[in-house]
Write an enzyme that holds these catalytic residues in place. Structure first.
Site, PDB file in Angstrom:
ATOM      1  N   LYS A   1     -11.870   0.074   5.464  1.00 20.54           N
ATOM      2  CA  LYS A   1     -12.378  -0.754   4.161  1.00 20.54           C
ATOM      3  C   LYS A   1     -13.482  -1.771   4.316  1.00 20.54           C
ATOM      4  O   LYS A   1     -14.606  -1.380   4.983  1.00 20.54           O
ATOM      5  CB  LYS A   1     -10.995  -1.330   3.311  1.00 20.54           C
ATOM      6  CG  LYS A   1      -9.853  -0.280   3.278  1.00 20.54           C
ATOM      7  CD  LYS A   1     -10.212   0.805   2.578  1.00 20.54           C
ATOM      8  CE  LYS A   1      -8.934   1.822   2.817  1.00 20.54           C
ATOM      9  NZ  LYS A   1      -7.589   1.538   2.459  1.00 20.54           N
TER      10      LYS A   1
ATOM     11  N   TYR B   1       0.875  -1.027   0.034  1.00 17.63           N
ATOM     12  CA  TYR B   1      -0.140  -0.018  -0.118  1.00 17.63           C
ATOM     13  C   TYR B   1       0.784   1.123   0.095  1.00 17.63           C
ATOM     14  O   TYR B   1       2.058   1.214   0.733  1.00 17.63           O
ATOM     15  CB  TYR B   1      -0.839  -0.074   1.314  1.00 17.63           C
ATOM     16  CG  TYR B   1      -1.700   1.068   1.467  1.00 17.63           C
ATOM     17  CD1 TYR B   1      -2.825   1.382   0.395  1.00 17.63           C
ATOM     18  CD2 TYR B   1      -1.263   2.143   2.510  1.00 17.63           C
ATOM     19  CE1 TYR B   1      -3.799   2.553   0.825  1.00 17.63           C
ATOM     20  CE2 TYR B   1      -2.342   3.128   2.733  1.00 17.63           C
ATOM     21  CZ  TYR B   1      -3.269   3.397   1.603  1.00 17.63           C
ATOM     22  OH  TYR B   1      -3.985   4.503   1.972  1.00 17.63           O
TER      23      TYR B   1
HETATM   24  C1  LIG Z   1      -6.148   1.644   2.981  1.00 16.40           C
HETATM   25  C2  LIG Z   1      -5.259   0.856   3.451  1.00 16.40           C
HETATM   26  C3  LIG Z   1      -4.299   1.150   4.389  1.00 16.40           C
HETATM   27  C4  LIG Z   1      -4.511   2.497   5.198  1.00 16.40           C
HETATM   28  O1  LIG Z   1      -5.298   2.340   5.990  1.00 16.40           O
HETATM   29  P1  LIG Z   1      -6.021   3.720   6.407  1.00 16.40           P
HETATM   30  O2  LIG Z   1      -7.110   3.534   7.174  1.00 16.40           O
HETATM   31  O3  LIG Z   1      -6.481   4.556   5.028  1.00 16.40           O
HETATM   32  O4  LIG Z   1      -5.143   4.565   7.367  1.00 16.40           O
HETATM   33  C5  LIG Z   1      -3.457   0.131   4.711  1.00 16.40           C
HETATM   34  N1  LIG Z   1      -3.175  -0.958   4.189  1.00 16.40           N
HETATM   35  C6  LIG Z   1      -4.280  -1.342   2.841  1.00 16.40           C
HETATM   36  C7  LIG Z   1      -3.839  -2.572   2.146  1.00 16.40           C
HETATM   37  C8  LIG Z   1      -5.089  -0.378   2.539  1.00 16.40           C
HETATM   38  O5  LIG Z   1      -5.867  -0.601   1.352  1.00 16.40           O
END
Ligand SMILES: *Cc1c(COP(=O)(O)O)cnc(C)c1O
Length: 392
Positions: A208, A111
């Site tokens: 997510k 990421y």
């Molecule tokens: C979005 C995401 C993150 C970061 O998460 P946040 O809640 O935006 O801080 C880390 N790893 C993956 C795979 C992501 O999709």
């Protein structure tokens, strides 16, 4: 209380609570309190000095609403302990600072935020960081130069959905005295449980799938009690806790996680199959397709193939953007894992900041569209893609 392991995931998460509510409410109230009153100084000292488990101050993580969320998060990954955070990046940064200070070896694509943290913050702090490509597995042993290091990976990876073998990575890490941390955001705990495959630390952007409605920002770490304890100290002193309001909202979301993920899996597979035979589509990257290179491995280590897929068009960057712009049901937006379907062109969004050469190295092409497949009717999503691909 049906929260132990003789019950399935859906049952445990729906009945996750720590206390009986005096009014018979099936769910606990939200404790927005920051502090807690003690009967006397002796009772206060019992908590401060660790003789009793009690609530003291919310930033420390001692808040009934946050504790209840953490009990649910731990159950989802069959973990000994879980910690909730204000964001996925908060969970990742605290974990790297607690367990990665001797050195971090990253396997495969990461990421963007994690990559940025490692290069712009961890390395300047003096933490040795090595980046290995997924096919450079034979270099892992040599990169783990001393015990106490950390191996970090994501699987499936963004946006190629490349699959890494968690069991094999755990075995290799452990043989060199290292821990394995897996960012499990893309799969969700319903489709993949890295701790059961040998990993030591599992991270989630709860923003997510765990949240699932694009209305909260949070993060989670699932691990053993002793490993969690060291991360909790960093979380407390860096002040990375989420608010009790957000914790309650996330607990609410977890109750529908198994049902949502089932439907995400089903919709994404239907879309992948429909796109696979479309004349305008070069390739469909989806772990559930038998033609996908990582399919056999994914079938072994995942219970479902997830809601993320990438299609590659036989088209230029501009033509591909035009297809994304013509979509009506899919929203043109970053992020993923919500009930609504989203589309993004990686070269214009998540991978915009990196050079074309590095994008090529990661296998990211201008014709790629990444789809976060939501919970709409699959036929509407397929029709939407078909009208956008046909150009009117
Ligand atoms: C979005 C995401 C993150 C970061 O998460 P946040 O809640 O935006 O801080 C880390 N790893 C993956 C795979 C992501 O999709």
């Amino acid at each position: 209380m049906p929260t132990d392991h003789k019950y399935g995931n859906a049952t445990r998460i729906i009945h996750n609570r720590r206390h009986q509510d005096p009014f018979g409410s099936p769910y606990s109230p939200v404790y927005n309190t920051t502090t807690y009153r003690f009967a006397d100084t002796e009772a206060l000292l019992d908590v401060i000095e660790g003789r009793e488990d009690g609530y003291l101050y919310t930033r420390w993580g001692t808040n009934p609403t946050i504790r209840e969320l953490e009990q649910g998060l731990a159950a989802l990954e069959s973990a000994g302990a879980a910690l909730a955070f204000a964001s996925g990046m908060a969970a990742i940064s605290a974990t790297l600072l607690a367990h990665g200070r001797k050195g971090i070896v990253c396997m495969g694509d990461l990421y963007g935020g994690t990559q940025n943290l490692l290069v712009n913050h961890c390395q300047p702090l003096g933490i040795p960081v090595t980046f290995l490509r997924a096919h450079e597995l034979d270099q892992l042993d040599a990169a783990l130069v001393e015990p106490g290091m950390l191996v970090f990976c994501e699987t499936p990876a963004n946006p190629t959905l490349a699959i890494l073998d968690i069991h094999d990575l755990a075995r290799r890490a452990h043989s060199r005295g290292a821990l394995l941390a897996v960012d499990n955001t893309f799969a969700s705990p319903i489709n993949q449980r890295p701790l059961e495959l040998g990993a030591d630390l599992v991270l989630h952007s709860a923003t997510k799938y765990l949240g699932g409605h694009s209305d909260l920002t949070a993060g989670a770490l699932m691990t053993s009690e002793p490993l969690a304890k060291q991360v909790a100290a960093w979380r407390k002193n860096l002040g990375q806790l989420l608010s009790p309001e957000t914790a309650a909202l996330l607990s609410r979301s977890l109750r529908t996680l198994p049902a949502r993920i089932r439907q995400h899996n089903e919709n994404a597979l239907a879309l992948a199959k429909a796109m696979e035979t479309h004349p305008a589509v070069n390739r469909v990257l989806y772990p559930g397709l038998e033609t996908f290179p990582g399919h056999a491995l994914a079938a072994r280590q995942m219970a479902g193939f997830g809601g993320m897929l990438t299609i590659e068009l036989a088209a230029s960057r501009k033509q591909t953007a035009a297809v994304a712009d013509r979509l009506k049901v899919f929203l043109l937006a970053t992020s993923l894992g919500g009930v609504e379907s989203l589309v993004s062109q990686p070269c214009a969004t998540s991978h915009h900041g990196i050079s074309p050469q590095e994008r090529a190295r990661q296998g990211i092409t201008d014709g790629m569209l990444r789809l976060s497949v939501g919970l709409e009717d699959a036929s509407d999503l397929i029709n939407d893609l078909e009208q956008a691909l046909s150009g009117h």
